[in-house]
Motif scaffolding. Sequence first.
Motif, PDB file in Angstrom:
ATOM      1  N   MET A   1      76.174  24.565   3.534  1.00  9.69           N
ATOM      2  CA  MET A   1      75.526  24.955   4.792  1.00  9.69           C
ATOM      3  C   MET A   1      76.141  26.246   5.341  1.00  9.69           C
ATOM      4  O   MET A   1      77.348  26.422   5.269  1.00  9.69           O
ATOM      5  N   GLN A   2      75.301  27.120   5.868  1.00 10.45           N
ATOM      6  CA  GLN A   2      75.788  28.394   6.425  1.00 10.45           C
ATOM      7  C   GLN A   2      76.300  28.108   7.835  1.00 10.45           C
ATOM      8  O   GLN A   2      75.535  28.121   8.805  1.00 10.45           O
ATOM      9  N   GLN A   3      77.574  27.872   7.931  1.00  2.00           N
ATOM     10  CA  GLN A   3      78.115  27.245   9.136  1.00  2.00           C
ATOM     11  C   GLN A   3      79.482  27.804   9.520  1.00  2.00           C
ATOM     12  O   GLN A   3      80.376  27.886   8.681  1.00  2.00           O
ATOM     13  N   ILE A   4      79.612  28.182  10.774  1.00  2.00           N
ATOM     14  CA  ILE A   4      80.899  28.555  11.352  1.00  2.00           C
ATOM     15  C   ILE A   4      81.149  27.590  12.499  1.00  2.00           C
ATOM     16  O   ILE A   4      80.348  27.513  13.437  1.00  2.00           O
ATOM     17  N   SER A   5      82.222  26.832  12.401  1.00  2.00           N
ATOM     18  CA  SER A   5      82.474  25.824  13.429  1.00  2.00           C
ATOM     19  C   SER A   5      83.329  26.349  14.580  1.00  2.00           C
ATOM     20  O   SER A   5      83.167  25.910  15.713  1.00  2.00           O
ATOM     21  N   VAL A   6      84.239  27.252  14.263  1.00  2.00           N
ATOM     22  CA  VAL A   6      85.151  27.754  15.281  1.00  2.00           C
ATOM     23  C   VAL A   6      85.461  29.229  15.051  1.00  2.00           C
ATOM     24  O   VAL A   6      85.612  29.660  13.910  1.00  2.00           O
ATOM     25  N   ILE A   7      85.553  29.975  16.135  1.00  2.00           N
ATOM     26  CA  ILE A   7      86.181  31.291  16.120  1.00  2.00           C
ATOM     27  C   ILE A   7      87.445  31.132  16.942  1.00  2.00           C
ATOM     28  O   ILE A   7      87.383  30.772  18.121  1.00  2.00           O
ATOM     29  N   THR A   8      88.576  31.370  16.320  1.00  2.00           N
ATOM     30  CA  THR A   8      89.850  31.252  17.026  1.00  2.00           C
ATOM     31  C   THR A   8      90.452  32.636  17.208  1.00  2.00           C
ATOM     32  O   THR A   8      90.654  33.363  16.243  1.00  2.00           O
ATOM     33  N   LEU A   9      90.706  32.978  18.454  1.00  2.00           N
ATOM     34  CA  LEU A   9      91.329  34.261  18.777  1.00  2.00           C
ATOM     35  C   LEU A   9      92.791  34.027  19.126  1.00  2.00           C
ATOM     36  O   LEU A   9      93.106  33.121  19.917  1.00  2.00           O
ATOM     37  N   GLY A  10      93.664  34.820  18.559  1.00  2.00           N
ATOM     38  CA  GLY A  10      95.070  34.736  18.914  1.00  2.00           C
ATOM     39  C   GLY A  10      95.312  35.412  20.255  1.00  2.00           C
ATOM     40  O   GLY A  10      94.849  36.528  20.477  1.00  2.00           O
ATOM     41  N   VAL A  11      95.985  34.722  21.163  1.00  2.00           N
ATOM     42  CA  VAL A  11      96.256  35.296  22.485  1.00  2.00           C
ATOM     43  C   VAL A  11      97.748  35.215  22.783  1.00  2.00           C
ATOM     44  O   VAL A  11      98.460  34.367  22.246  1.00  2.00           O
ATOM     45  N   ARG A  12      98.204  36.108  23.641  1.00  2.00           N
ATOM     46  CA  ARG A  12      99.633  36.139  23.957  1.00  2.00           C
ATOM     47  C   ARG A  12      99.957  35.518  25.304  1.00  2.00           C
ATOM     48  O   ARG A  12     101.090  35.163  25.577  1.00  2.00           O
ATOM     49  N   ASP A  13      98.944  35.374  26.145  1.00  2.00           N
ATOM     50  CA  ASP A  13      99.149  34.841  27.489  1.00  2.00           C
ATOM     51  C   ASP A  13      97.873  34.082  27.835  1.00  2.00           C
ATOM     52  O   ASP A  13      96.832  34.684  28.075  1.00  2.00           O
ATOM     53  N   LEU A  14      97.982  32.755  27.860  1.00  2.00           N
ATOM     54  CA  LEU A  14      96.781  31.938  28.075  1.00  2.00           C
ATOM     55  C   LEU A  14      96.146  32.189  29.437  1.00  2.00           C
ATOM     56  O   LEU A  14      94.914  32.232  29.554  1.00  2.00           O
ATOM     57  N   ALA A  15      96.977  32.359  30.459  1.00  2.00           N
ATOM     58  CA  ALA A  15      96.426  32.562  31.797  1.00  2.00           C
ATOM     59  C   ALA A  15      95.665  33.885  31.881  1.00  2.00           C
ATOM     60  O   ALA A  15      94.588  33.966  32.470  1.00  2.00           O
ATOM     61  N   ARG A  16      96.221  34.903  31.267  1.00  2.00           N
ATOM     62  CA  ARG A  16      95.571  36.219  31.260  1.00  2.00           C
ATOM     63  C   ARG A  16      94.241  36.156  30.507  1.00  2.00           C
ATOM     64  O   ARG A  16      93.227  36.720  30.941  1.00  2.00           O
ATOM     65  N   SER A  17      94.249  35.437  29.389  1.00  2.00           N
ATOM     66  CA  SER A  17      93.027  35.285  28.601  1.00  2.00           C
ATOM     67  C   SER A  17      91.979  34.469  29.365  1.00  2.00           C
ATOM     68  O   SER A  17      90.791  34.820  29.404  1.00  2.00           O
ATOM     69  N   LYS A  18      92.425  33.384  30.009  1.00  2.00           N
ATOM     70  CA  LYS A  18      91.493  32.550  30.777  1.00  2.00           C
ATOM     71  C   LYS A  18      90.845  33.323  31.923  1.00  2.00           C
ATOM     72  O   LYS A  18      89.677  33.110  32.230  1.00  2.00           O
ATOM     73  N   ARG A  19      91.614  34.190  32.527  1.00  2.00           N
ATOM     74  CA  ARG A  19      91.053  34.996  33.629  1.00  2.00           C
ATOM     75  C   ARG A  19      89.844  35.788  33.132  1.00  2.00           C
ATOM     76  O   ARG A  19      88.810  35.867  33.804  1.00  2.00           O
ATOM     77  N   PHE A  20      89.975  36.368  31.948  1.00  2.00           N
ATOM     78  CA  PHE A  20      88.883  37.157  31.370  1.00  2.00           C
ATOM     79  C   PHE A  20      87.683  36.265  31.031  1.00  2.00           C
ATOM     80  O   PHE A  20      86.542  36.570  31.408  1.00  2.00           O
ATOM     81  N   TYR A  21      87.921  35.170  30.335  1.00  2.00           N
ATOM     82  CA  TYR A  21      86.797  34.327  29.890  1.00  2.00           C
ATOM     83  C   TYR A  21      86.218  33.449  30.994  1.00  2.00           C
ATOM     84  O   TYR A  21      85.003  33.261  31.063  1.00  2.00           O
ATOM     85  N   VAL A  22      87.078  32.912  31.847  1.00  2.00           N
ATOM     86  CA  VAL A  22      86.603  31.993  32.892  1.00  2.00           C
ATOM     87  C   VAL A  22      86.095  32.751  34.115  1.00  2.00           C
ATOM     88  O   VAL A  22      84.998  32.506  34.602  1.00  2.00           O
ATOM     89  N   GLU A  23      86.898  33.689  34.599  1.00  2.00           N
ATOM     90  CA  GLU A  23      86.472  34.423  35.796  1.00  2.00           C
ATOM     91  C   GLU A  23      85.550  35.585  35.466  1.00  2.00           C
ATOM     92  O   GLU A  23      84.616  35.888  36.195  1.00  2.00           O
ATOM     93  N   GLY A  24      85.821  36.251  34.333  1.00  2.00           N
ATOM     94  CA  GLY A  24      84.996  37.396  33.955  1.00  2.00           C
ATOM     95  C   GLY A  24      83.638  36.962  33.426  1.00  2.00           C
ATOM     96  O   GLY A  24      82.595  37.235  34.030  1.00  2.00           O
ATOM     97  N   PHE A  25      83.633  36.264  32.300  1.00  2.00           N
ATOM     98  CA  PHE A  25      82.373  35.797  31.722  1.00  2.00           C
ATOM     99  C   PHE A  25      81.754  34.655  32.538  1.00  2.00           C
ATOM    100  O   PHE A  25      80.549  34.440  32.495  1.00  2.00           O
ATOM    101  N   GLY A  26      82.623  33.901  33.214  1.00  2.00           N
ATOM    102  CA  GLY A  26      82.110  32.745  33.950  1.00  2.00           C
ATOM    103  C   GLY A  26      81.989  31.501  33.093  1.00  2.00           C
ATOM    104  O   GLY A  26      81.231  30.586  33.410  1.00  2.00           O
ATOM    105  N   TRP A  27      82.746  31.455  32.001  1.00  2.00           N
ATOM    106  CA  TRP A  27      82.668  30.309  31.096  1.00  2.00           C
ATOM    107  C   TRP A  27      83.644  29.216  31.511  1.00  2.00           C
ATOM    108  O   TRP A  27      84.695  29.476  32.093  1.00  2.00           O
TER     109      TRP A  27
END
Lengths: 139, 139
Positions: free
Chosen positions: B1-27
């Motif tokens: 099956m042509q399938q991608i289950s996960v894209i994992t991005l390496g991050v150095r600071d979870l809070a900084r990353s969450k700010r971008f994805y949660v507050e920026g994108f709204g996810w």
Amino acid sequence: MQQISVITLGVRDLARSKRFYVEGFGWKPVFENNEIVFYQMNGLMLGTWLEDKLKADARRAELKRPGAFSLAHNVPTREGVAPLLERLTQFGGTLLKAPEAPPHGGFSGYLADPDDHAWEIAWNPAWKIDAEGRVHFGL
Amino acid sequence: MQQISVITLGVRDLARSKRFYVEGFGWKPVFENNEIVFYQMNGLMLGTWLEDKLKADARRAELKRPGAFSLAHNVPTREGVAPLLERLTQFGGTLLKAPEAPPHGGFSGYLADPDDHAWEIAWNPAWKIDAEGRVHFGL
């Protein structure tokens, strides 16, 4: 909307990359020309694009390998993990980690595609995957 | 099956990353602990994982930035591209390319997330995107 439309991987040799994805994984391109190959995935596209084109399009001064990311492909059974890893190494992949049972459950290993992009090949009984290969967190 | 289950991005600071994805994108995260945050996407998961953990799990000696890849997020209208890019730069993103109309159609720009992972923000009228955000090649 929580949405990823495309994952684009920079590649240096389209034929070498295609051998891995088409002959190794057994995937079929939905579109291709002399600089990019697209594969229709489970609700998104996988693009393999000549690295210089991606670099120019994204206005990056340089792109490095291996990047700080990984993709994962799930298989339906624990027994399916090792044979797929083995098969992919026969089509240009390089084994990074032989399959094992991680602390959080399931069974998985990692390999790098011919452009040194990491793929985890995993059996994960904790996540629901529907008939179209779409993954939903939890069961 | 042509399938991608996960894209994992390496991050150095979870809070900084969450700010971008949660507050920026709204996810909204579907799961998080002190080393990883998962977001439920359109048929796959986006994982943001402490880079050292990803490195150890994938048995990589090193991970470099920026990697030779890009993710794309589609918006429903041409007019939606610039405001989202602008908003994301207010939550830790760095503009790479102001939006423009590429030769193959549509309208898009690029930015880097706080960990230097590239995102293309695009309006692409040539691809069908259903109500759940799933992308199908062609119309």
